[in-house]
Design a protein around this motif. Structure first.
Motif, mmCIF file in Angstrom:
data_model
loop_
_atom_site.group_PDB
_atom_site.id
_atom_site.type_symbol
_atom_site.label_atom_id
_atom_site.label_comp_id
_atom_site.label_asym_id
_atom_site.label_seq_id
_atom_site.Cartn_x
_atom_site.Cartn_y
_atom_site.Cartn_z
ATOM 1 N N VAL A 156 -49.209 23.315 -30.500
ATOM 2 C CA VAL A 156 -47.837 23.005 -30.271
ATOM 3 C C VAL A 156 -46.917 22.697 -31.198
ATOM 4 O O VAL A 156 -47.143 21.667 -31.772
ATOM 5 C CB VAL A 156 -47.969 22.110 -28.841
ATOM 6 N N LEU A 157 -45.929 23.560 -31.678
ATOM 7 C CA LEU A 157 -45.070 23.344 -32.763
ATOM 8 C C LEU A 157 -43.902 22.763 -31.850
ATOM 9 O O LEU A 157 -43.167 23.447 -30.965
ATOM 10 C CB LEU A 157 -44.722 24.459 -33.552
ATOM 11 N N ARG A 158 -43.189 21.703 -32.505
ATOM 12 C CA ARG A 158 -41.927 21.180 -32.039
ATOM 13 C C ARG A 158 -41.016 21.093 -32.922
ATOM 14 O O ARG A 158 -41.267 20.433 -34.134
ATOM 15 C CB ARG A 158 -42.489 19.823 -31.554
ATOM 16 N N ALA A 159 -40.110 21.635 -32.684
ATOM 17 C CA ALA A 159 -38.764 21.893 -33.640
ATOM 18 C C ALA A 159 -37.508 21.264 -32.912
ATOM 19 O O ALA A 159 -37.303 21.365 -31.907
ATOM 20 C CB ALA A 159 -38.531 23.291 -33.946
ATOM 21 N N ARG B 54 -29.071 11.391 -35.887
ATOM 22 C CA ARG B 54 -29.813 12.100 -37.087
ATOM 23 C C ARG B 54 -30.728 13.332 -36.565
ATOM 24 O O ARG B 54 -31.122 13.040 -35.166
ATOM 25 C CB ARG B 54 -30.714 11.001 -37.691
ATOM 26 N N ILE B 55 -30.708 14.183 -37.157
ATOM 27 C CA ILE B 55 -31.470 15.299 -37.015
ATOM 28 C C ILE B 55 -31.951 16.037 -37.942
ATOM 29 O O ILE B 55 -31.585 15.839 -39.101
ATOM 30 C CB ILE B 55 -30.389 16.307 -36.064
ATOM 31 N N GLN B 56 -33.151 16.659 -37.723
ATOM 32 C CA GLN B 56 -33.877 17.429 -38.664
ATOM 33 C C GLN B 56 -34.021 18.974 -38.656
ATOM 34 O O GLN B 56 -34.971 19.511 -37.985
ATOM 35 C CB GLN B 56 -35.367 16.820 -39.115
ATOM 36 N N PRO B 57 -33.034 19.745 -39.063
ATOM 37 C CA PRO B 57 -33.005 21.058 -38.833
ATOM 38 C C PRO B 57 -34.285 21.774 -39.678
ATOM 39 O O PRO B 57 -34.555 21.339 -40.619
ATOM 40 C CB PRO B 57 -31.738 21.725 -39.359
ATOM 41 N N VAL B 58 -34.601 23.104 -39.061
ATOM 42 C CA VAL B 58 -35.577 24.027 -39.788
ATOM 43 C C VAL B 58 -35.338 25.187 -40.083
ATOM 44 O O VAL B 58 -34.428 25.724 -39.127
ATOM 45 C CB VAL B 58 -37.073 23.815 -38.955
ATOM 46 N N ILE C 291 -42.422 20.032 -36.701
ATOM 47 C CA ILE C 291 -41.879 20.898 -37.756
ATOM 48 C C ILE C 291 -40.646 20.689 -38.179
ATOM 49 O O ILE C 291 -39.923 20.652 -37.246
ATOM 50 C CB ILE C 291 -42.516 22.268 -37.370
ATOM 51 N N GLY C 292 -40.325 20.687 -39.340
ATOM 52 C CA GLY C 292 -38.899 20.545 -39.924
ATOM 53 C C GLY C 292 -38.551 20.641 -41.271
ATOM 54 O O GLY C 292 -39.715 21.078 -41.859
ATOM 55 N N GLY C 293 -37.471 21.021 -41.545
ATOM 56 C CA GLY C 293 -37.037 21.196 -42.920
ATOM 57 C C GLY C 293 -37.214 19.874 -43.797
ATOM 58 O O GLY C 293 -37.403 18.789 -43.224
ATOM 59 N N VAL D 208 -33.678 13.322 -33.189
ATOM 60 C CA VAL D 208 -34.565 14.257 -33.170
ATOM 61 C C VAL D 208 -35.087 14.329 -34.804
ATOM 62 O O VAL D 208 -34.671 15.177 -35.289
ATOM 63 C CB VAL D 208 -34.607 15.554 -32.688
ATOM 64 N N VAL D 209 -36.161 13.561 -35.430
ATOM 65 C CA VAL D 209 -36.525 13.672 -36.451
ATOM 66 C C VAL D 209 -38.143 13.773 -36.535
ATOM 67 O O VAL D 209 -38.639 12.931 -35.730
ATOM 68 C CB VAL D 209 -36.176 12.317 -37.345
#
Length: 566
Positions: A155-158, A191-195, A220-222, A283-284
């Motif tokens: 399960v990948l969580r983005a 705060r957010i971690q885009p990918v 998973i994140g950038g 969402v980090v």
């Protein structure tokens, strides 16, 4: 690149659900490039027909909520990708998601599938599930159901996926480009971690080769942790725009924000709301364990600025493989125009127009296939804009979705508030309405020749009203049909003629003179084009295009001549 084969063994077979959507449509070619055999499960397989990779995959008809069709699709499959979500599909979408996920994992176990891969949403740490948005809560529950099943799951969580055509990117792009001064809600400071979408696809492909004992979720994140506010400013810098002034107003709720986004961007409010609600909490990523199994590339993960540069480049080059609007709009009609017998006993309003064209069918087809988006609809732009605004006001998609490609269309493409239902290249384009209507509507355009060999443009509209409201709607808009759709037919014919004369002008001087003379003769013929504007009962319905045009398009005829077919 490592392949999915081992010596003479046949390649592993992957089942991809959601192949008509944004991520699924991009994952399929990546799996093929990695050496896997691919089977796609789609409710409407025809939507995949025009994809460049369509001839290299197996496509089966089915729905993840239908156990029998999922069971058939799972036969002989090694890895099953679950890339569907009932987002926005009514108040019961969480139950639909729950039921579909259970069917998927049960049928995967029954078929002997070795792995399930799911792309879900990144959930904030320390926030009780009841406080999450319904969108995030449902995605988290689907992940748990898949992990609790008998088949090992990844399960990948983005958080926010950035790529040309993604809903998150289009929302960011249009807000930043259209609003030099913005009044924003508090969540723009979260705060957010885009990918980047390219990293998401790399992880999805890599998960097909995970060891059998891996059965867990991965964040998973950038490489960048930022805020939506900074993302807008970064986008402006990357796109060469002046600095944006962003003012935060705490009173703006996610609901109000989604309606504002629906007015300013192509993303409709029903889709914008779950996106904005998911940004209320931080969402980090809390771990990067995925790198143990799918190592980061030598150059590192794609940063936010680079992902924006790549997305802008793809848009400029008209190289957008899939868009957020590739998936069907919840509540929009999804079935093709039925054949005549199925309409027995129902009302069907039709409108037909025909024009002679001073150009070849090929030149006419280029105008037809280029319609919509930046090219517009060839008549009364204000009327089309007002119809788009009205649709947005009631939660519809409106007229801002534009086109995936400025010149080429394929079955399943969204086109403003239409969707391409059928293309016969060089001859027919059929569009199905996805605007909010009290009925079903289509518009059909064809290029051909008459019995004397002259080029003819034909335009056909149908509208099947739902109850009294549908009939009332038809008659209320019928006075505008002649202007909107009559003008559309005339202007498409004229545009094709102008295009043909321009092309002729690229030849030598003598050829130009000769072709101008011939063009003048053809122009005279086109002036006698027939624009019937009659609303009548057709023979066997050639295509759905007609319904919508019928609803907006009754050109030339008197309102009193409108008559339904029974």
């Amino acid at each position: 690149m490592e392949t999915g084969t081992d010596g003479d063994r046949p390649p592993q077979r992957c089942l991809v659900t959601g192949a008509t959507g944004y991520i699924g449509g991009r994952l399929v070619p990546e799996l093929l490039a990695a050496g896997f055999a691919v089977r796609c499960l789609a409710r409407t397989p025809g939507k995949l027909r025009d994809h460049p990779w369509a001839g290299r995959v197996e496509t089966v008809r089915g729905d993840v909520t239908d156990a029998e069709s999922v069971r058939a699709a799972m036969s002989g499959v090694d890895v099953a990708y679950y890339l569907v979500h009932a987002l926005g599909a009514g108040s019961g979408f969480e139950e639909t998601d729950r039921r579909a996920a259970r069917i998927f994992t049960e049928e995967a176990h029954r078929a002997g599938v070795s792995r399930i891969v799911y792309l879900g949403g990144l959930t904030p740490a320390g926030v009780p599930e009841r406080e999450l948005s319904p969108h995030l809560r449902s995605r988290a529950e689907v992940g748990r159901i898949l992990l609790d099943g008998e088949v090992p799951a990844a399960v990948l969580r983005a958080a926010v996926v950035i790529g040309s055509g993604s809903a998150s990117f289009e929302m960011l792009r249009h807000l930043t480009e259209r609003l030099p001064v913005m009044v924003t809600p508090r969540w723009v400071r979260t705060r957010i971690q885009p990918v980047a979408v390219r990293d998401v696809l790399r992880y999805l492909v890599g998960c097909a080769r995970l060891p059998a004992e891996v059965d867990r979720a991965f964040d998973i994140g950038g490489p960048d942790v930022t805020t939506y506010r900074e993302m807008m400013r970064q986008y402006a810098r990357t796109a060469g725009l002046p600095r944006r002034l962003i003012v935060t107003l705490p009173l703006l709720s996610p609901g109000l924000s989604s309606h504002w986004i629906g007015l300013v961007t192509p993303v409709p409010a029903p889709l914008a709301r779950p996106l904005t609600e998911s940004l209320r909490h931080e969402v980090v990523c809390h771990e990067h364990d995925i790198a143990r199994y799918v190592p980061d590339p030598p150059e590192g993960l794609t940063g936010f600025r680079r992902s924006v540069e790549l997305a802008i480049q793809r848009i400029k080059e008209a190289d957008v493989a899939t868009r957020w609007s590739s998936a069907s709009v919840p509540g929009a009609p999804s079935d093709p125009l039925p054949t005549d017998p199925d309409w027995a006993g129902g009302d069907l309003y039709t409108d037909d127009r025909e024009r002679l064209v001073a150009a070849s069918p090929e030149a006419l087809w280029r105008v037809i296939e280029g319609i919509g988006g930046e090219h517009g609809w060839y008549s009364f732009p204000l009327a089309w804009a007002v119809r788009g605004w009205a649709d947005r006001a009631v939660g519809g998609v409106g007229l801002r979705r534009g086109r995936r490609d400025p010149h080429r269309l394929r079955v399943g493409d969204s086109l403003d508030f239409w969707r391409v239902e059928e293309i016969e290249r060089g001859r027919l384009l059929r569009l199905r309405a996805e605007m909010r209507l009290p009925g079903l509507a289509w518009l059909e355009m064809t290029a051909g020749r008459d019995e004397r060999g002259r080029t003819v443009y034909r335009q056909r509209s149908l509208f099947h009203p739902h109850g009294f409201a549908g009939r009332l709607y038809w008659w209320s808009v019928s006075p505008f049909h002649a202007v909107v759709f009559g003008g559309m037919a005339r202007n498409i014919a004229s545009a094709a003629g102008r295009s043909a004369r321009t092309e002729a002008g690229t030849d030598g001087f003598l050829a130009r003179r000769g072709r101008r003379g011939a063009g003048a003769g053809r122009s005279g013929a086109s002036a006698h084009g027939r624009d019937s504007g009659r609303t009548r009962a057709p023979g066997p319905a050639p295509g759905p295009a007609a319904r919508i045009a019928a609803l907006v398009s009754r050109g030339g005829g008197k309102p009193g001549t409108s008559r339904p077919r029974r």
